[in-house]
Every structure is written in structure tokens, then in C-alpha cells.
Design an enzyme around this catalytic site. Structure first.
Site, PDB file in Angstrom:
ATOM      1  N   GLU A  87      -9.281   7.663   3.953  1.00 27.59           N
ATOM      2  CA  GLU A  87      -9.101   7.958   5.384  1.00 27.59           C
ATOM      3  C   GLU A  87      -9.606   9.355   5.721  1.00 27.59           C
ATOM      4  OE1 GLU A  87      -5.289   7.021   7.122  1.00 27.59           O
ATOM      5  OE2 GLU A  87      -5.790   8.054   8.996  1.00 27.59           O
ATOM      6  N   LYS A 106       0.858  -1.190   0.000  1.00 30.66           N
ATOM      7  CA  LYS A 106       0.000   0.000   0.000  1.00 30.66           C
ATOM      8  C   LYS A 106       0.891   1.235   0.000  1.00 30.66           C
ATOM      9  CE  LYS A 106      -2.553   1.448   3.743  1.00 30.66           C
ATOM     10  NZ  LYS A 106      -2.011   2.808   3.949  1.00 30.66           N
TER      11      LYS A 106
END
Ligand code: KIV
Length: 273
Positions: A180, A110
Site C-alpha cells: 500500500e 489479512k
């Protein structure tokens, strides 16, 4: 059975991801049946005691990810590429991602952001068979440049940047994207626009999956709960109380008892006097 990339991309049920940083945490996560484990560079904050993720190195990530893989051999494992390991060109990024995959047994990496440079890296990794999870919204590695650890996407420019970033990551080859700390309605729009799954943290219920940090989920730190996390246990309090009970018993000579002690025959002991 371990999930595959196509299986995760086509999942109709919400995907469950949790972070882990060591062998016992990975065992808990696998036994609980999560779909993905993330060795996040939140390692820096919750395990190594730094006040940001910036000091975390590739060697730190590899060291912890190897332990996680030993604890969770049958769960899809994603490892964060830490700050600075994919910012100096696609060749370095490829070399670092290959190290992670080869040395930890991870299934994917990631990385954060959707700048043209990061998109180039995502494209090269994906075309060379390394599954990549993107990450937009609040990006802790570069939070200072984003004005601190703040909710993103509240005004039009920031919302557009987040949406376009997520779309660009998908176009570059990311198989999923973490959202996020963005408003739930923006996360819903992004989730509707993308074909690949969105995985939310502080991004509302409409994402196709959710991720929580192990220490937040288990309440390993006492004190105020973070807005973007839910505490499902109070293990920090339990740990503190258990250690305090142990200390009390040692000082009162109540521990160890016969139950934790080993016996010796009288005649053997007698020979030593
Ligand atoms: O490092 C991390 O734990 C993360 C999650 C919050 C998605 O990136």
C-alpha cells in the site's frame, strides 16, 4: 468458480480484489467477476464513520463478513484481522483467526506488518491451515507510528524495510502480500523478488494484482479523489441527487402517485364511513 489459494498464487493474469462490507456490495463484486473480495478494516472509515481503523473490533469484522459471504458465496473471501487481535501473542491470534474462518466462511485472513511478532503469527496461522495475506507499506492500523497516512518506501531505509518485510512475510508462509502506498518502482522490485503475488493499492501497475476500496471505486464519497484510487462512478452524487428529488416530490405532494398506491373497492370503503 471460487479461486483456490494455489490457483491465486499461480495466476498469470492480474488479480482483481475489491473491498466489500455488506450483502449488496458483495453481490455487486461477485456479479462483476472479481477474483477476491476483502472485508477490510477500512470498514471503520467508510462504513462506521470512525477517523481511523483502530476502533474496529473483531465482532464488527465478523458481523460484516458474514453479510459479505451471504452476498458472495462463490468468491475467495479475505477478512482483515483488526488492530489488537493479533498483537497479544500467537494463541490469541490463532483463536481470533479461527473465529473469523469458522463464523464467516472466509477463505483467508489479512494482517498488517512484518515485525518479528507478526511474522510468528503468520507462521503459526499458515502452518495450521489458515491462509494469510500480508500487508506492508502504508499500514493504516499503525499509521500514527508511521508518521501519518503517508507514502512509505521513499528513502533507502524505508524502502529496505518494506522490501525485507515483504520477503519475510513470504518466508513465514503468507500466500500473498498487499503493498500500500509505495513508489511504483519499489513495488516492481518487490514483485520481482517475491514468488507469491503482490496486490497493490497506490503501488503502480507492476503488482500481480490490484485492490480498491468499494467506496473509492464507486465515488460514494463526494469531494477530492484520493491519489491512490480511481473513481469509476459517481454514486455518492447520484445518491444525494436522488434523495433530494424524493424530498422535493414528498413536499410537493407529487410522491407517491397512483403507481405506488394500492386500490380499495368503493363498497368496502363505504362501510367504514
Ligand atoms: O482495509 C482495507 O480496505 C485494506 C485495503 C486498502 C488493502 O487493507
Amino acid at each position: 468458480m471460487k479461486r483456490s489459494v494455489p490457483d491465486l498464487m499461480n495466476a498469470s493474469e492480474p488479480l482483481v480484489m475489491v473491498t466489500a462490507y455488506d450483502y449488496p456490495g458483495a453481490r455487486h463484486a461477485e456479479a462483476a467477476g472479481v477474483d477476491l473480495i476483502l472485508v477490510g478494516d477500512s470498514l471503520g472509515n467508510v462504513v462506521l464513520g470512525y477517523d481511523s481503523t483502530a476502533p474496529v473490533t473483531l465482532d464488527d469484522m465478523i458481523h460484516h463478513a458474514r453479510a459479505v459471504r451471504r452476498g458472495a458465496p462463490n468468491t475467495f473471501l479475505v477478512v482483515d484481522l483488526p488492530f489488537g487481535t493479533y498483537h497479544t501473542g500467537v494463541t490469541d491470534a490463532m483463536r481470533n483467526a479461527v473465529r473469523v474462518i469458522q463464523q464467516t466462511g472466509a477463505d483467508a485472513v489479512k494482517l498488517e506488518g512484518a515485525t518479528p511478532e507478526v511474522l510468528d503469527v503468520v507462521g503459526v496461522l499458515a502452518r495450521n491451515g489458515i491462509p494469510v495475506m500480508g500487508h506492508v507499506g502504508l499500514m493504516p492500523q499503525t499509521a500514527t507510528a508511521q508518521g501519518g497516512l503517508k507514502v512509505q518506501g521513499r528513502d533507502e531505509a524505508s524502502a529496505r524495510r518494506t522490501l525485507e518485510g515483504a520477503l519475510a512475510l513470504e518466508a513465514a508462509g503468507a500466500f500473498s502480500v498487499v503493498l500500500e502506498a509505495i513508489p511504483a518502482r519499489l513495488a516492481r522490485l518487490i514483485t520481482e523478488r517475491l514468488h507469491v503475488p503482490t496486490i497493490g493499492i497506490g503501488a503502480g501497475v507492476h503488482c500481480r494484482g490490484q485492490v480498491l476500496v468499494y467506496h473509492d471505486l464507486l465515488g460514494l464519497y463526494e469531494g477530492e479523489e484520493k491519489k491512490l484510487a480511481k473513481r469509476y462512478a459517481e454514486l455518492g452524487k447520484e445518491a444525494r441527487e436522488a434523495i433530494a428529488a424524493y424530498a422535493r416530490e414528498v413536499r410537493a405532494r407529487e410522491f407517491p402517485t397512483k403507481d405506488q398506491s394500492f386500490v380499495m373497492k368503493d363498497d368496502v370503503l363505504g362501510k367504514l364511513y
